[in-house]
Design a protein around this motif. Structure first.
Motif, PDB file in Angstrom:
ATOM      1  N   UNK A 180       0.871  -1.326  -0.047  1.00  0.00           N
ATOM      2  CA  UNK A 180      -0.146   0.018   0.054  1.00  0.00           C
ATOM      3  C   UNK A 180       0.793   1.244   0.077  1.00  0.00           C
ATOM      4  N   UNK A 181       1.719   1.218   1.151  1.00  0.00           N
ATOM      5  CA  UNK A 181       2.334   2.606   1.175  1.00  0.00           C
ATOM      6  C   UNK A 181       3.166   3.047   0.004  1.00  0.00           C
ATOM      7  N   UNK A 182       3.801   2.060  -0.512  1.00  0.00           N
ATOM      8  CA  UNK A 182       4.856   2.395  -1.619  1.00  0.00           C
ATOM      9  C   UNK A 182       4.040   3.085  -2.840  1.00  0.00           C
ATOM     10  N   UNK A 183       3.005   2.240  -3.173  1.00  0.00           N
ATOM     11  CA  UNK A 183       1.982   2.691  -4.181  1.00  0.00           C
ATOM     12  C   UNK A 183       1.625   3.967  -4.106  1.00  0.00           C
ATOM     13  N   UNK A 184       0.780   4.120  -2.842  1.00  0.00           N
ATOM     14  CA  UNK A 184      -0.225   5.255  -2.689  1.00  0.00           C
ATOM     15  C   UNK A 184       0.900   6.487  -2.698  1.00  0.00           C
ATOM     16  N   UNK A 185       2.163   6.359  -2.101  1.00  0.00           N
ATOM     17  CA  UNK A 185       2.829   7.457  -2.370  1.00  0.00           C
ATOM     18  C   UNK A 185       3.976   7.566  -3.571  1.00  0.00           C
ATOM     19  N   UNK A 186       3.836   6.534  -4.363  1.00  0.00           N
ATOM     20  CA  UNK A 186       4.539   6.633  -5.791  1.00  0.00           C
ATOM     21  C   UNK A 186       3.480   7.548  -6.646  1.00  0.00           C
ATOM     22  N   UNK A 187       2.090   7.471  -6.375  1.00  0.00           N
ATOM     23  CA  UNK A 187       1.108   7.966  -7.216  1.00  0.00           C
ATOM     24  C   UNK A 187       0.936   9.502  -7.142  1.00  0.00           C
ATOM     25  N   UNK A 188       1.047  10.046  -6.026  1.00  0.00           N
ATOM     26  CA  UNK A 188       1.109  11.497  -5.797  1.00  0.00           C
ATOM     27  C   UNK A 188       1.863  12.495  -6.533  1.00  0.00           C
ATOM     28  N   UNK A 189       3.172  12.288  -6.807  1.00  0.00           N
ATOM     29  CA  UNK A 189       4.191  13.038  -7.740  1.00  0.00           C
ATOM     30  C   UNK A 189       3.338  12.972  -9.010  1.00  0.00           C
ATOM     31  N   UNK A 190       2.929  11.791  -9.502  1.00  0.00           N
ATOM     32  CA  UNK A 190       2.369  11.584 -10.841  1.00  0.00           C
ATOM     33  C   UNK A 190       0.893  12.600 -11.146  1.00  0.00           C
ATOM     34  N   UNK A 191       0.318  12.646  -9.938  1.00  0.00           N
ATOM     35  CA  UNK A 191      -1.035  13.597 -10.052  1.00  0.00           C
ATOM     36  C   UNK A 191      -0.418  14.939 -10.173  1.00  0.00           C
ATOM     37  N   UNK A 192       0.560  15.228  -9.488  1.00  0.00           N
ATOM     38  CA  UNK A 192       1.082  16.814  -9.645  1.00  0.00           C
ATOM     39  C   UNK A 192       1.602  17.023 -10.892  1.00  0.00           C
ATOM     40  N   UNK A 193       2.291  16.107 -11.444  1.00  0.00           N
ATOM     41  CA  UNK A 193       3.079  16.364 -13.001  1.00  0.00           C
ATOM     42  C   UNK A 193       1.958  16.249 -14.012  1.00  0.00           C
ATOM     43  N   UNK A 194       0.839  15.484 -13.805  1.00  0.00           N
ATOM     44  CA  UNK A 194      -0.077  15.398 -14.897  1.00  0.00           C
ATOM     45  C   UNK A 194      -0.981  16.800 -14.575  1.00  0.00           C
ATOM     46  N   UNK A 195      -1.111  17.222 -13.576  1.00  0.00           N
ATOM     47  CA  UNK A 195      -1.954  18.362 -13.344  1.00  0.00           C
ATOM     48  C   UNK A 195      -1.285  19.737 -13.811  1.00  0.00           C
ATOM     49  N   UNK A 196       0.132  19.585 -13.679  1.00  0.00           N
ATOM     50  CA  UNK A 196       0.959  20.425 -14.459  1.00  0.00           C
ATOM     51  C   UNK A 196       0.922  20.526 -15.853  1.00  0.00           C
ATOM     52  N   UNK A 197       0.776  19.375 -16.620  1.00  0.00           N
ATOM     53  CA  UNK A 197       0.533  19.161 -18.019  1.00  0.00           C
ATOM     54  C   UNK A 197      -0.745  19.655 -18.444  1.00  0.00           C
ATOM     55  N   UNK A 198      -1.945  19.532 -17.784  1.00  0.00           N
ATOM     56  CA  UNK A 198      -3.155  20.178 -18.219  1.00  0.00           C
ATOM     57  C   UNK A 198      -3.196  21.628 -17.975  1.00  0.00           C
ATOM     58  N   UNK A 199      -2.498  22.288 -17.194  1.00  0.00           N
ATOM     59  CA  UNK A 199      -2.429  23.594 -17.269  1.00  0.00           C
ATOM     60  C   UNK A 199      -1.555  24.212 -18.286  1.00  0.00           C
ATOM     61  N   UNK A 200      -0.379  23.662 -18.614  1.00  0.00           N
ATOM     62  CA  UNK A 200       0.423  23.937 -19.969  1.00  0.00           C
ATOM     63  C   UNK A 200      -0.637  23.758 -21.215  1.00  0.00           C
ATOM     64  N   UNK A 201      -1.198  22.701 -21.208  1.00  0.00           N
ATOM     65  CA  UNK A 201      -2.023  22.638 -22.554  1.00  0.00           C
ATOM     66  C   UNK A 201      -3.163  23.553 -22.507  1.00  0.00           C
ATOM     67  N   UNK A 202      -3.848  23.936 -21.490  1.00  0.00           N
ATOM     68  CA  UNK A 202      -4.991  24.756 -21.531  1.00  0.00           C
ATOM     69  C   UNK A 202      -4.487  26.204 -21.705  1.00  0.00           C
ATOM     70  N   UNK A 203      -3.184  26.534 -21.155  1.00  0.00           N
ATOM     71  CA  UNK A 203      -2.804  27.730 -21.429  1.00  0.00           C
ATOM     72  C   UNK A 203      -2.283  28.004 -23.078  1.00  0.00           C
ATOM     73  N   UNK A 204      -1.815  26.831 -23.568  1.00  0.00           N
ATOM     74  CA  UNK A 204      -1.423  26.905 -24.898  1.00  0.00           C
ATOM     75  C   UNK A 204      -2.933  27.292 -25.921  1.00  0.00           C
TER      76      UNK A 204
END
Ligand SMILES: [Fe+2]
Length: 185
Positions: A51-75
């Protein structure tokens, strides 16, 4: 297809190319908005010994993918368009189904995420090809995002490999099928 009038766009880009580029960006915006919500859903629903390894692995992916959405919307806005970022627009316009797994083991979720990432990355690569004839600056943004998505896909797949390097879930085309294959192992 974008029907709104573009009041302006980027110098050197004609309006037809700008509209097609905006449509491609909008589809990527829906994909990344969907993916960041799906990843958070997995972060909340994984159970089991890892649990803890996967639970914690995913949060940086959430942050990075949110930043991608932001870059796409601003483009999109840079090109003179209006990004659609509401949940209703996402559900209405997306071409895939909602992530189907609820509370489940880490291996089941990772198997399902393998399928999810395959879909997202495959569609990114198609968009990159189409942009060859439209807008190379937007293409560059998508190439950079694809590199990150492919890295995250490897993080997911590394958990699904056996000692011989085979993926437990290879050949499964649906999230539910991949989760089942991971369960029977
Ligand atoms: Fe959390």
């Amino acid at each position: 297809m974008t029907t709104e009038t573009l009041h302006y766009t980027i110098p050197g880009l004609d309006e037809g190319a700008a509209r097609k580029t905006i449509d491609l960006l909008q589809s990527r915006l829906h994909a990344t908005n969907d993916l960041q919500l799906t990843l958070k859903h997995v972060h909340w629903n994984v159970v089991g010994p890892h649990f803890i390894a996967v639970h914690q692995m995913i949060d940086p992916q959430v942050d990075a993918v949110r930043a991608m959405a932001d870059a796409l919307a601003e483009r999109i806005a840079t090109l003179g368009g209006a990004p659609r970022g509401t949940p209703g627009a996402l559900v209405e316009e997306r071409e895939w189904n909602d992530y189907s797994i609820g509370r489940a083991t880490t291996q089941e979720h990772l198997a399902a995420l393998d399928v999810t990432y395959q879909g997202v990355i495959g569609s990114y690569r198609e968009a990159i090809k189409t942009l060859d004839d439209l807008d190379l600056v937007t293409q560059d943004i998508l190439i950079g995002q694809t590199e990150q998505l492919e890295l995250f896909h490897w993080f997911v797949r590394a958990h699904l490999e056996d000692q011989g390097g085979q993926l437990q879930t290879s050949g499964e085309a649906t999230e539910a099928g991949a989760a089942r294959a991971a369960r029977s192992d």
